[in-house]
Write an enzyme that holds these catalytic residues in place. Structure first.
Site, PDB file in Angstrom:
ATOM      1  N   HIS A  68     -97.089  83.458  79.129  1.00  0.00           N
ATOM      2  CA  HIS A  68     -98.489  83.094  79.404  1.00  0.00           C
ATOM      3  C   HIS A  68     -98.886  83.400  80.849  1.00  0.00           C
ATOM      4  CE1 HIS A  68     -99.588  80.470  75.722  1.00  0.00           C
ATOM      5  NE2 HIS A  68     -98.641  81.328  75.395  1.00  0.00           N
ATOM      6  N   ASP A 239     -87.998  78.812  64.104  1.00  0.00           N
ATOM      7  CA  ASP A 239     -86.954  79.368  63.227  1.00  0.00           C
ATOM      8  C   ASP A 239     -85.914  78.282  62.987  1.00  0.00           C
ATOM      9  OD1 ASP A 239     -84.774  79.500  65.007  1.00  0.00           O
ATOM     10  OD2 ASP A 239     -84.576  81.669  64.913  1.00  0.00           O
TER      11      ASP A 239
END
Ligand code: HEM
Length: 318
Positions: A68, A239
């Site tokens: 970011h 995940d």
């Protein structure tokens, strides 16, 4: 006439590029600090290790923070700036889901670096962010790689400059966003593998449950249970091994178990599926391509001594 003028401008551009002082072009290199702050890498490594021991969120949060930062105004630690008027990047709604633990990783590492008299106020926050991202990856079981250094910190941070990809982006939107950073589709796919770490809050994926046919039905009912029992604070892992940096993220996509739409689309769109299959079957290839791509991400919009500074406190311009 037009071609003559064009020729002149091209020649002028070539000459002026040749005359540009070297400091105007960012020259990143590993070991940039080797004579300035010889223990830099060891100091950051042990600080990140301590942060990771304190919280499992530290590594994923620090990695996401680096993305970011680099994606907005370049890798210049502008994401860390706290402006007294409230107009800064981290207060943009797209950054509100960044976890405080990620910022803390950087502040702790900076404090550790500055406690060495040789290093004090000589290492940029932007470089500490790049090193902390590498440590988060390698200390989670991912690849270790040399980090290019020599970034300066930016002085500017505004809400309006924040443009980030969204979890409902399709492949064309992802490609167009990443090409704006100079990254190709396969580099974007490798970097999306960063979602091998961490979690996402229900609002980022709940809309897919029961409406997105690419989602595995059993996975959908699990997510439905998670989010309906806790609509405000519910979350799910990106995940199945969220503290281990591995290629399980890509194998997961093959089973329709990608959490974010922007991840699952990499498999459902046939133009990117081959790369997903390749990384799913070859962790070494994923690691190699991820390292190349994050190194390239680390070069985006880098500031020099002429355009930046070495911030003393990562939260405030000097
Ligand atoms: C491809 C476009 C991308 C999109 C649309 C995207 C979107 C998201 C979203 C929505 C979340 C969940 C945030 C939350 O609920 O707190 C997230 C988490 C995360 N993202 Fe991305 N992301 C992208 C690319 C990347 C890249 C390039 C990296 C780094 C290489 C990255 C690293 C992470 C990490 C590590 C997390 C977990 C953070 C945590 O657990 O605190 N993402 N991302």
């Amino acid at each position: 006439m037009a071609s003559l003028r064009l020729g002149f401008f091209v020649a002028a551009a070539v000459v002026s590029a040749a005359l540009m002082p070297p400091s105007a072009v960012a020259q990143l290199r590993p070991y940039y600090y080797s004579s300035i702050c010889p223990n830099l890498e060891v100091i950051v490594r042990s600080s990140v290790q301590q942060s990771m021991a304190q919280s499992p969120i530290s590594a994923p949060a620090a990695l996401r923070l680096f993305f970011h930062d680099c994606a907005v105004r370049g890798c210049d630690a502008s994401i860390m700036i706290v402006n007294s008027n409230g107009d800064d990047e981290w207060r943009n709604p797209d950054n509100q889901s960044l976890k405080p633990e990620g910022f803390q990783v950087i502040l702790n590492a900076k404090a550790a670096v500055d406690s060495d008299p040789r290093c004090q106020y000589k290492v940029s926050c932007a470089d500490i962010m790049a090193l902390a991202a590498r440590e988060s990856i390698s200390q989670s079981g991912g690849p270790y790689y040399e980090v290019e250094l020599g970034r300066y910190d930016g002085r500017v941070s505004t809400k309006a400059s924040v443009v980030l990809p969204h979890a409902n982006f399709n492949l064309d939107q992802l490609n167009s966003y990443f090409s704006g950073l100079g990254l190709s589709q396969s580099e974007m796919i490798a970097l999306s593998g960063g979602h091998t770490l961490g979690a996402a809050d229900c609002p980022f994926f709940q809309y897919r449950i029961g409406t997105d046919p690419t989602m595995d039905p059993n996975f959908a009912s699990q997510l439905n249970a998670t989010c309906s029992s806790n609509p405000t604070n519910g979350f799910a892992f990106l995940d199945p091994s969220p503290v281990t940096f591995d290629n399980a993220f890509f194998r997961n996509l093959q089973g329709g178990k990608g959490l974010l739409g922007s991840d699952q689309v990499l498999y459902s769109d046939t133009r990117s599926r081959g790369t997903v299959n390749y990384y799913a079957s070859n962790q070494g290839a994923f690691f190699g391509d991820f390292v190349a791509a994050i190194t390239k991400l680390g070069r985006v919009g880098v500031k020099t001594a002429a355009t930046g500074e070495i911030r003393r406190d990562c939260r405030f311009p000097n």
